[in-house]
Design a protein around this motif. Sequence first.
Motif, PDB file in Angstrom:
ATOM      1  N   ASP A 132      42.855  24.159  66.432  1.00 48.59           N
ATOM      2  CA  ASP A 132      43.759  23.817  65.615  1.00 48.59           C
ATOM      3  C   ASP A 132      44.369  24.949  65.113  1.00 48.59           C
ATOM      4  O   ASP A 132      43.861  25.544  64.215  1.00 48.59           O
ATOM      5  N   GLU A 133      45.443  25.128  65.603  1.00 49.78           N
ATOM      6  CA  GLU A 133      46.226  26.328  65.263  1.00 49.78           C
ATOM      7  C   GLU A 133      46.669  26.560  63.839  1.00 49.78           C
ATOM      8  O   GLU A 133      46.464  27.577  63.192  1.00 49.78           O
ATOM      9  N   VAL A 134      46.795  25.252  63.160  1.00 45.20           N
ATOM     10  CA  VAL A 134      47.269  25.453  61.659  1.00 45.20           C
ATOM     11  C   VAL A 134      45.961  25.921  60.973  1.00 45.20           C
ATOM     12  O   VAL A 134      46.078  26.773  59.964  1.00 45.20           O
ATOM     13  N   MET A 135      45.000  25.196  61.119  1.00 43.54           N
ATOM     14  CA  MET A 135      43.577  25.548  60.497  1.00 43.54           C
ATOM     15  C   MET A 135      43.135  26.863  60.756  1.00 43.54           C
ATOM     16  O   MET A 135      42.613  27.791  59.736  1.00 43.54           O
ATOM     17  N   ALA A 136      43.438  27.316  62.023  1.00 41.67           N
ATOM     18  CA  ALA A 136      42.891  28.699  62.536  1.00 41.67           C
ATOM     19  C   ALA A 136      43.729  29.531  61.483  1.00 41.67           C
ATOM     20  O   ALA A 136      43.198  30.608  61.299  1.00 41.67           O
ATOM     21  N   GLY A 137      45.236  29.408  61.272  1.00 45.00           N
ATOM     22  CA  GLY A 137      46.123  30.150  60.676  1.00 45.00           C
ATOM     23  C   GLY A 137      45.441  30.347  59.157  1.00 45.00           C
ATOM     24  O   GLY A 137      45.922  31.414  58.720  1.00 45.00           O
ATOM     25  N   VAL A 138      45.387  29.349  58.640  1.00 46.25           N
ATOM     26  CA  VAL A 138      44.750  29.193  57.193  1.00 46.25           C
ATOM     27  C   VAL A 138      43.727  30.154  57.246  1.00 46.25           C
ATOM     28  O   VAL A 138      43.668  30.989  56.379  1.00 46.25           O
ATOM     29  N   LEU A 139      42.587  29.827  57.937  1.00 47.51           N
ATOM     30  CA  LEU A 139      41.244  30.406  57.951  1.00 47.51           C
ATOM     31  C   LEU A 139      41.586  32.102  58.139  1.00 47.51           C
ATOM     32  O   LEU A 139      40.809  32.859  57.444  1.00 47.51           O
ATOM     33  N   GLN A 140      42.391  32.303  58.995  1.00 46.32           N
ATOM     34  CA  GLN A 140      42.665  33.591  59.513  1.00 46.32           C
ATOM     35  C   GLN A 140      43.518  34.505  58.168  1.00 46.32           C
ATOM     36  O   GLN A 140      42.958  35.567  57.909  1.00 46.32           O
ATOM     37  N   ARG A 141      44.156  33.776  57.484  1.00 45.02           N
ATOM     38  CA  ARG A 141      44.861  34.401  56.054  1.00 45.02           C
ATOM     39  C   ARG A 141      43.758  34.761  55.158  1.00 45.02           C
ATOM     40  O   ARG A 141      43.762  35.813  54.465  1.00 45.02           O
ATOM     41  N   LYS A 142      42.689  33.806  54.946  1.00 44.49           N
ATOM     42  CA  LYS A 142      41.716  33.794  54.026  1.00 44.49           C
ATOM     43  C   LYS A 142      40.982  35.367  54.646  1.00 44.49           C
ATOM     44  O   LYS A 142      40.532  35.901  53.529  1.00 44.49           O
ATOM     45  N   PHE A 143      40.533  35.480  55.769  1.00 44.68           N
ATOM     46  CA  PHE A 143      40.032  36.748  56.047  1.00 44.68           C
ATOM     47  C   PHE A 143      40.664  37.919  55.922  1.00 44.68           C
ATOM     48  O   PHE A 143      40.117  38.950  55.512  1.00 44.68           O
ATOM     49  N   GLU A 144      42.088  37.807  56.137  1.00 46.64           N
ATOM     50  CA  GLU A 144      42.894  38.711  55.840  1.00 46.64           C
ATOM     51  C   GLU A 144      42.637  39.251  54.421  1.00 46.64           C
ATOM     52  O   GLU A 144      42.811  40.425  54.217  1.00 46.64           O
ATOM     53  N   LEU A 145      43.007  38.435  53.666  1.00 48.56           N
ATOM     54  CA  LEU A 145      42.993  38.694  52.036  1.00 48.56           C
ATOM     55  C   LEU A 145      41.505  39.560  51.726  1.00 48.56           C
ATOM     56  O   LEU A 145      41.599  40.235  50.923  1.00 48.56           O
ATOM     57  N   MET A 146      40.600  39.066  52.368  1.00 49.59           N
ATOM     58  CA  MET A 146      38.967  39.476  52.162  1.00 49.59           C
ATOM     59  C   MET A 146      39.071  40.878  52.523  1.00 49.59           C
ATOM     60  O   MET A 146      38.681  41.860  51.987  1.00 49.59           O
ATOM     61  N   GLU A 147      39.704  41.071  53.815  1.00 50.24           N
ATOM     62  CA  GLU A 147      39.673  42.195  54.358  1.00 50.24           C
ATOM     63  C   GLU A 147      40.550  43.487  53.518  1.00 50.24           C
ATOM     64  O   GLU A 147      40.291  44.388  53.332  1.00 50.24           O
ATOM     65  N   ALA A 148      41.713  42.938  53.206  1.00 46.57           N
ATOM     66  CA  ALA A 148      42.653  43.776  52.376  1.00 46.57           C
ATOM     67  C   ALA A 148      41.804  44.085  51.082  1.00 46.57           C
ATOM     68  O   ALA A 148      42.051  45.235  50.558  1.00 46.57           O
ATOM     69  N   ALA A 149      40.989  43.369  50.542  1.00 46.14           N
ATOM     70  CA  ALA A 149      40.518  43.719  49.419  1.00 46.14           C
ATOM     71  C   ALA A 149      39.327  44.707  49.651  1.00 46.14           C
ATOM     72  O   ALA A 149      39.269  45.820  48.862  1.00 46.14           O
ATOM     73  N   LEU A 150      38.637  44.804  50.772  1.00 45.72           N
ATOM     74  CA  LEU A 150      37.721  45.685  50.940  1.00 45.72           C
ATOM     75  C   LEU A 150      38.572  46.876  51.376  1.00 45.72           C
ATOM     76  O   LEU A 150      38.012  48.256  50.943  1.00 45.72           O
ATOM     77  N   VAL A 151      39.459  46.955  52.173  1.00 46.21           N
ATOM     78  CA  VAL A 151      40.351  48.106  52.517  1.00 46.21           C
ATOM     79  C   VAL A 151      40.881  48.937  51.187  1.00 46.21           C
ATOM     80  O   VAL A 151      40.803  50.188  50.953  1.00 46.21           O
ATOM     81  N   ARG A 152      41.473  48.228  49.979  1.00 48.51           N
ATOM     82  CA  ARG A 152      41.742  48.868  48.816  1.00 48.51           C
ATOM     83  C   ARG A 152      40.704  49.528  48.159  1.00 48.51           C
ATOM     84  O   ARG A 152      40.755  50.833  47.920  1.00 48.51           O
ATOM     85  N   ALA A 153      39.459  48.836  48.282  1.00 48.20           N
ATOM     86  CA  ALA A 153      38.288  49.511  47.635  1.00 48.20           C
ATOM     87  C   ALA A 153      37.986  50.820  48.338  1.00 48.20           C
ATOM     88  O   ALA A 153      37.589  51.768  47.912  1.00 48.20           O
ATOM     89  N   LEU A 154      37.776  50.604  49.607  1.00 51.26           N
ATOM     90  CA  LEU A 154      37.300  51.844  50.414  1.00 51.26           C
ATOM     91  C   LEU A 154      38.347  52.794  50.208  1.00 51.26           C
ATOM     92  O   LEU A 154      37.979  53.917  50.445  1.00 51.26           O
ATOM     93  N   LYS A 155      39.844  52.617  50.288  1.00 52.31           N
ATOM     94  CA  LYS A 155      40.618  53.665  49.930  1.00 52.31           C
ATOM     95  C   LYS A 155      40.460  54.401  48.767  1.00 52.31           C
ATOM     96  O   LYS A 155      40.799  55.737  48.730  1.00 52.31           O
ATOM     97  N   ARG A 156      40.098  53.297  47.611  1.00 55.93           N
ATOM     98  CA  ARG A 156      39.871  54.317  46.416  1.00 55.93           C
ATOM     99  C   ARG A 156      38.715  55.114  46.556  1.00 55.93           C
ATOM    100  O   ARG A 156      38.507  56.168  46.132  1.00 55.93           O
ATOM    101  N   ALA A 157      37.662  54.680  47.249  1.00 55.15           N
ATOM    102  CA  ALA A 157      36.375  55.567  47.602  1.00 55.15           C
ATOM    103  C   ALA A 157      36.720  56.664  48.168  1.00 55.15           C
ATOM    104  O   ALA A 157      36.116  57.841  47.851  1.00 55.15           O
ATOM    105  N   ARG A 158      37.494  56.662  49.255  1.00 52.43           N
ATOM    106  CA  ARG A 158      37.693  57.809  50.034  1.00 52.43           C
ATOM    107  C   ARG A 158      38.739  59.042  49.183  1.00 52.43           C
ATOM    108  O   ARG A 158      38.340  60.181  49.150  1.00 52.43           O
ATOM    109  N   GLN A 159      39.704  58.427  48.523  1.00 53.46           N
ATOM    110  CA  GLN A 159      40.362  59.249  47.753  1.00 53.46           C
ATOM    111  C   GLN A 159      39.668  60.049  46.556  1.00 53.46           C
ATOM    112  O   GLN A 159      40.012  61.052  46.209  1.00 53.46           O
ATOM    113  N   ALA A 160      38.594  59.408  45.966  1.00 48.35           N
ATOM    114  CA  ALA A 160      37.610  59.758  44.938  1.00 48.35           C
ATOM    115  C   ALA A 160      36.633  60.821  45.590  1.00 48.35           C
ATOM    116  O   ALA A 160      35.841  61.256  44.937  1.00 48.35           O
ATOM    117  N   GLY A 161      36.525  60.773  46.922  1.00 50.43           N
ATOM    118  CA  GLY A 161      35.358  61.814  47.577  1.00 50.43           C
ATOM    119  C   GLY A 161      34.160  60.857  47.777  1.00 50.43           C
ATOM    120  O   GLY A 161      33.203  61.763  47.924  1.00 50.43           O
TER     121      GLY A 161
END
Length: 194
Positions: free
Chosen positions: A118-147
């Motif tokens: 189901d492409e529509v549902m797959a798209g909705v679910l994929q966007r949720k994973f992308e939002l979760m990934e983006a939150a992890l990326v933000r935290a890990l970038k802050r962690a890297r910048q802080a050493g």
Amino acid sequence: MSGRPRSFDPEEVLSKAMMVFWRHGYDATGLTQLEAATGLGRQSLYAAFGDKRGLFLAAVDHYFKTVIEPGFVAVLDAPGSGLCNVHKVIDSWEAVSLAPDFSGCLIGNSVAEMGRRDEVMAGVLQRKFELMEAALVRALKRARQAGEVPPGLQPKVAAQSLLALAQGLAVLARLRSDPAVVRSVMSTARAWLV
């Protein structure tokens, strides 16, 4: 002439429907189960959400808003140490995976169940994973910048790896909740960040 006003709380109905979908999956959830869980008849559910599919999509949004945003995104985006925030999320993954009534992740379960059929549902679910990934990326970038993590750590790759590990653990823990395995997997996740 307008219809009869709603005599139910849509958020409460979504919470109840979400739990049914979360425990049983989309395909195994029938309208009879949804009626019993929500206390609403088929006509009321259809009037409010369109159909089972519409109710499911609303339940996924509700899950993201009530479970993922406060327990994952907000924790990762909280002020302070990015690494500490990632560890808080890993700790919570471990705790929920060990809970006797653990049902996995509604989003991950739904991706595994529906795949790409189901492409529509797959798209909705994929966007949720992308939002979760983006939150992890933000935290890990802050962690890297802080050493707090090695300078060579790639936040996007690490975020994707952590999500894959968490989803794999969710599947494993639903089949066989072995505390030693859960702790070992989460220990591995923590070791990736050192």
